[in-house]
Design a protein around this motif. Sequence first.
Motif, PDB file in Angstrom:
ATOM      1  N   ARG A   1       0.840  -1.205   0.000  1.00 10.23           N
ATOM      2  CA  ARG A   1       0.000   0.000   0.000  1.00 10.23           C
ATOM      3  C   ARG A   1       0.874   1.254   0.000  1.00 10.23           C
ATOM      4  O   ARG A   1       0.557   2.242  -0.670  1.00 10.23           O
TER       5      ARG A   1
ATOM      6  N   TRP B   1       0.474  10.449   2.114  1.00  9.11           N
ATOM      7  CA  TRP B   1      -0.984  10.504   2.205  1.00  9.11           C
ATOM      8  C   TRP B   1      -1.553  11.762   1.547  1.00  9.11           C
ATOM      9  O   TRP B   1      -2.758  11.848   1.345  1.00  9.11           O
TER      10      TRP B   1
ATOM     11  N   ARG C   1      -6.955   9.349  -0.483  1.00  8.43           N
ATOM     12  CA  ARG C   1      -8.099   9.073   0.386  1.00  8.43           C
ATOM     13  C   ARG C   1      -7.662   8.085   1.465  1.00  8.43           C
ATOM     14  O   ARG C   1      -7.200   6.980   1.163  1.00  8.43           O
TER      15      ARG C   1
ATOM     16  N   PRO D   1      -8.230   5.332   4.133  1.00  6.53           N
ATOM     17  CA  PRO D   1      -9.296   4.362   4.408  1.00  6.53           C
ATOM     18  C   PRO D   1      -9.706   4.395   5.871  1.00  6.53           C
ATOM     19  O   PRO D   1      -8.952   4.863   6.731  1.00  6.53           O
ATOM     20  N   PRO D   2     -10.898   3.883   6.192  1.00  6.11           N
ATOM     21  CA  PRO D   2     -11.336   3.853   7.593  1.00  6.11           C
ATOM     22  C   PRO D   2     -10.396   3.048   8.478  1.00  6.11           C
ATOM     23  O   PRO D   2     -10.211   3.369   9.646  1.00  6.11           O
ATOM     24  N   GLN D   3      -9.808   1.997   7.903  1.00  4.61           N
ATOM     25  CA  GLN D   3      -8.852   1.199   8.644  1.00  4.61           C
ATOM     26  C   GLN D   3      -7.482   1.372   8.002  1.00  4.61           C
ATOM     27  O   GLN D   3      -7.301   1.107   6.818  1.00  4.61           O
ATOM     28  N   ALA D   4      -6.508   1.827   8.777  1.00  2.27           N
ATOM     29  CA  ALA D   4      -5.173   2.102   8.241  1.00  2.27           C
ATOM     30  C   ALA D   4      -4.131   1.288   8.999  1.00  2.27           C
ATOM     31  O   ALA D   4      -4.352   0.869  10.137  1.00  2.27           O
TER      32      ALA D   4
ATOM     33  N   ALA E   1      -9.149   8.194   9.293  1.00  5.08           N
ATOM     34  CA  ALA E   1      -8.990   6.804   9.720  1.00  5.08           C
ATOM     35  C   ALA E   1      -9.552   6.640  11.126  1.00  5.08           C
ATOM     36  O   ALA E   1      -9.237   7.425  12.021  1.00  5.08           O
TER      37      ALA E   1
ATOM     38  N   GLU F   1     -16.016  -0.647   6.155  1.00 10.86           N
ATOM     39  CA  GLU F   1     -14.831  -0.331   5.361  1.00 10.86           C
ATOM     40  C   GLU F   1     -15.143  -0.059   3.898  1.00 10.86           C
ATOM     41  O   GLU F   1     -14.328   0.546   3.199  1.00 10.86           O
ATOM     42  N   GLY F   2     -16.301  -0.512   3.418  1.00 13.53           N
ATOM     43  CA  GLY F   2     -16.648  -0.289   2.021  1.00 13.53           C
ATOM     44  C   GLY F   2     -17.704  -1.267   1.564  1.00 13.53           C
ATOM     45  O   GLY F   2     -18.283  -2.016   2.366  1.00 13.53           O
TER      46      GLY F   2
ATOM     47  N   THR G   1     -19.443   3.618   4.314  1.00 17.81           N
ATOM     48  CA  THR G   1     -17.989   3.610   4.448  1.00 17.81           C
ATOM     49  C   THR G   1     -17.509   4.634   5.477  1.00 17.81           C
ATOM     50  O   THR G   1     -17.856   5.811   5.410  1.00 17.81           O
ATOM     51  N   GLY G   2     -16.723   4.154   6.433  1.00 10.92           N
ATOM     52  CA  GLY G   2     -16.151   5.036   7.440  1.00 10.92           C
ATOM     53  C   GLY G   2     -17.036   5.277   8.647  1.00 10.92           C
ATOM     54  O   GLY G   2     -16.603   5.941   9.592  1.00 10.92           O
TER      55      GLY G   2
END
Length: 449
Positions: A18, A140, A144, A146-149, A193, A389-390, A424-425
């Motif tokens: 990532r 970053w 975007r 993500p909610p989980q990083a 996040a 998360e999506g 999401t999020g």
Amino acid sequence: MRFHIHTFGCQMNAGDSRWLARALRARGWEEVESDQAAAHVINTCSVRAKPEEKVASLAGRLAPVVRRNDPERGFVAVGGCVAQQKGAWFLERFPHVRLVFGADGLAGAPGAMQRVADDPAERLSLLDFADGFLSRPAYWEGERVPPQAFVTIMQGCDNYCAYCIVPYVRGRQKSRPSAEILAECRELAAKGAREITLLGQNVNAYGLDPEGDGTGFAGLLRAVTAIPGVDRLRFTTSHPKDLSDEVVAAFGELNNLAPNLHLPMQAGSDRVLRRMGRRYDTARYLSLVEGLRAARPDITLSTDLIVGFPGETEEEFQQTLDLVAHVGFESSFSFKYNDRPGVAAERMEGKVPEEIKADRLARLQALQDELTEASYAARVGAEADVLFEGASRKPDPDGGVSWMGRDPWGRVVNMPSENGTDLTGSIARVTIIEAKKHSLSAKPAGSPW
């Protein structure tokens, strides 16, 4: 340039991939599907033999892809553990492989890929181990979050377990400065996040190496959980011998430290554990389980298990089955032992025949399936807070949009949203309505659905 990253192995590798993708996008490269890419990165794993074999096969199959998409500049880069172990072999075997880099070479990989793309005659190797943790920009900006990083806190391992190749391909343990970790966590939380996972080969030993800055792992957990916006904190992977009383206590003291832990047991026989070089016994492991459940009664545990380690008898394997049942792991990753080059177990006598290893693995996994099924079934009717998360990979059976998230224990939860609202999020209270083999289905809490 259009690129695609193929990732094998652990969460550390996934996190590295990532980061590399963000670094390349920051240089103006475009991430695309594999069949459209002119530059391919294979991020490799050598913990077991099968992923290693897959890497060589994939490298060969990519030759016509890179030639078709960019005959002059197209190339393949091989990174990660197998590259560290066999880097020169890839360069000799595959003309289209023009870059190899190990774990410590990752920081220089974006620049090296640019050089290779700019000069079709260039072939590079980044395989030297660094003396310390190599800092790198998070990249970053404009991305975007993500909610989980995932945040890497250390690299390498000093344990040298008899079966494990990690210290040889990722080097000695090197802790990342705590100020850098906290700065990245604050940036991620500020950008949205809500859950952070701290990554390392042995996170419990964070700060104990010469690179440490005086912050121990328990102190790091407390500092990250205090960051505004961090609703959940997880970490992986843990070595039982380094799991301190302070970290165990943290599960009962830090509300946003997620109530689940991956704690590799590897075997349930003390003799096998000694031969593995694990430096704990079953009594120590069970005392950790008891302490964790005293601190956080609802904690769930997962583990790693190896069957057929050299010299393992049927009685010793049965001890593993008994201990798995006694602990009641909610999930586990189990594998047949296989020799890795250069490790101590490769030279051990008493290799277990393949058919016996296969039989033991099947029996172990059947037991784990029973434990997982019972644990998931017990959740039906219960409520939980789910971080979405999506979109779910599986379509909603009613034709709507289903969303995938995880509960505090890390279980996958799928739920359709009313009016197709993007979840999401968001963290939503749900009621579990169905248990499947590896996931749960839910509805909004209080909903008549």
